[in-house]
Motif scaffolding. Sequence first.
Motif, PDB file in Angstrom:
ATOM      1  N   GLY A  21      -5.473   3.952  -1.250  1.00  0.00           N
ATOM      2  CA  GLY A  21      -6.474   2.194  -1.281  1.00  0.00           C
ATOM      3  C   GLY A  21      -6.402   2.934   1.085  1.00  0.00           C
ATOM      4  N   VAL A  34      -6.767  -2.599   0.843  1.00  0.00           N
ATOM      5  CA  VAL A  34      -7.855  -2.408   0.333  1.00  0.00           C
ATOM      6  C   VAL A  34      -7.503  -1.737  -0.899  1.00  0.00           C
ATOM      7  N   HIS A  35      -7.580  -1.797  -2.278  1.00  0.00           N
ATOM      8  CA  HIS A  35      -7.032  -0.784  -3.239  1.00  0.00           C
ATOM      9  C   HIS A  35      -8.654  -0.207  -3.244  1.00  0.00           C
ATOM     10  N   SER A  37     -10.098   0.285  -5.405  1.00  0.00           N
ATOM     11  CA  SER A  37     -11.679   0.288  -6.500  1.00  0.00           C
ATOM     12  C   SER A  37     -12.108  -1.191  -6.021  1.00  0.00           C
ATOM     13  N   GLU A  38     -11.498  -1.525  -4.629  1.00  0.00           N
ATOM     14  CA  GLU A  38     -12.197  -3.047  -4.020  1.00  0.00           C
ATOM     15  C   GLU A  38     -13.006  -2.101  -2.501  1.00  0.00           C
ATOM     16  N   HIS A  41     -19.185  -1.037  -3.971  1.00  0.00           N
ATOM     17  CA  HIS A  41     -19.840  -1.243  -5.337  1.00  0.00           C
ATOM     18  C   HIS A  41     -19.726  -0.310  -6.663  1.00  0.00           C
ATOM     19  N   VAL A  59     -13.023  -7.793   5.728  1.00  0.00           N
ATOM     20  CA  VAL A  59     -13.189  -8.048   4.985  1.00  0.00           C
ATOM     21  C   VAL A  59     -12.971  -9.278   3.793  1.00  0.00           C
ATOM     22  N   MET A  62      -8.370 -11.460  -1.301  1.00  0.00           N
ATOM     23  CA  MET A  62      -8.393 -11.708  -2.736  1.00  0.00           C
ATOM     24  C   MET A  62      -6.925 -12.394  -2.611  1.00  0.00           C
ATOM     25  N   SER A  72      -3.465  -9.164  -0.769  1.00  0.00           N
ATOM     26  CA  SER A  72      -4.826  -7.793  -1.277  1.00  0.00           C
ATOM     27  C   SER A  72      -6.417  -8.057  -0.176  1.00  0.00           C
ATOM     28  N   SER A  74     -10.579  -6.760  -0.334  1.00  0.00           N
ATOM     29  CA  SER A  74     -11.451  -6.462  -0.867  1.00  0.00           C
ATOM     30  C   SER A  74     -12.850  -6.046   0.540  1.00  0.00           C
ATOM     31  N   ARG A  76     -15.736  -4.513  -1.161  1.00  0.00           N
ATOM     32  CA  ARG A  76     -16.243  -4.867  -1.470  1.00  0.00           C
ATOM     33  C   ARG A  76     -17.343  -6.171  -1.400  1.00  0.00           C
ATOM     34  N   ALA A  77     -15.955  -7.462  -1.907  1.00  0.00           N
ATOM     35  CA  ALA A  77     -16.629  -8.500  -2.508  1.00  0.00           C
ATOM     36  C   ALA A  77     -17.452  -9.361  -1.470  1.00  0.00           C
TER      37      ALA A  77
END
Length: 137
Positions: A21, A34-35, A37-38, A41, A59, A62, A72, A74, A76-77
């Motif tokens: 991340g 930010v992992h 996976s985040e 998309h 960001v 989360m 945490s 994201s 992506r969000a």
Amino acid sequence: MSNYEEGSIIEGKVTGIKPFGAFVAIDEKKQGLVHISEVAHGYVKDIADVLTVGDEVKVKIMSVDEASGKISLSIRATQEAPARPQSKPRATGGGAARKPQATQQKQQGFNTLEDKLKEWLKQSNEIQADLNKRAKK
């Protein structure tokens, strides 16, 4: 720490990148993670292909762990999900070609561990019986 609420969208700056991340500074004293996976998309194989140190990013917070101080984040969000392309019928018979496969999957179904165990025990007993017959000869 309480000035960071879950669900808030803020601006940050990428301060470090690791295989798992990116660390993003959200103020002079605090940073979050930010992992991988985040980040986006789609699938991200190498985070360095998407982000670099110094990038300004938007960001979403989360989660905030008050005890450990971990935040945490994201990226992506904060982005709209890409539209899924409409599936096109295949030239080799369209949807009809998929029906036998779907039927086969329904018949095969999902086996629970208990069902598989019964099957394995039956196979094991058959093998043992065969071995016993051979040993008696």
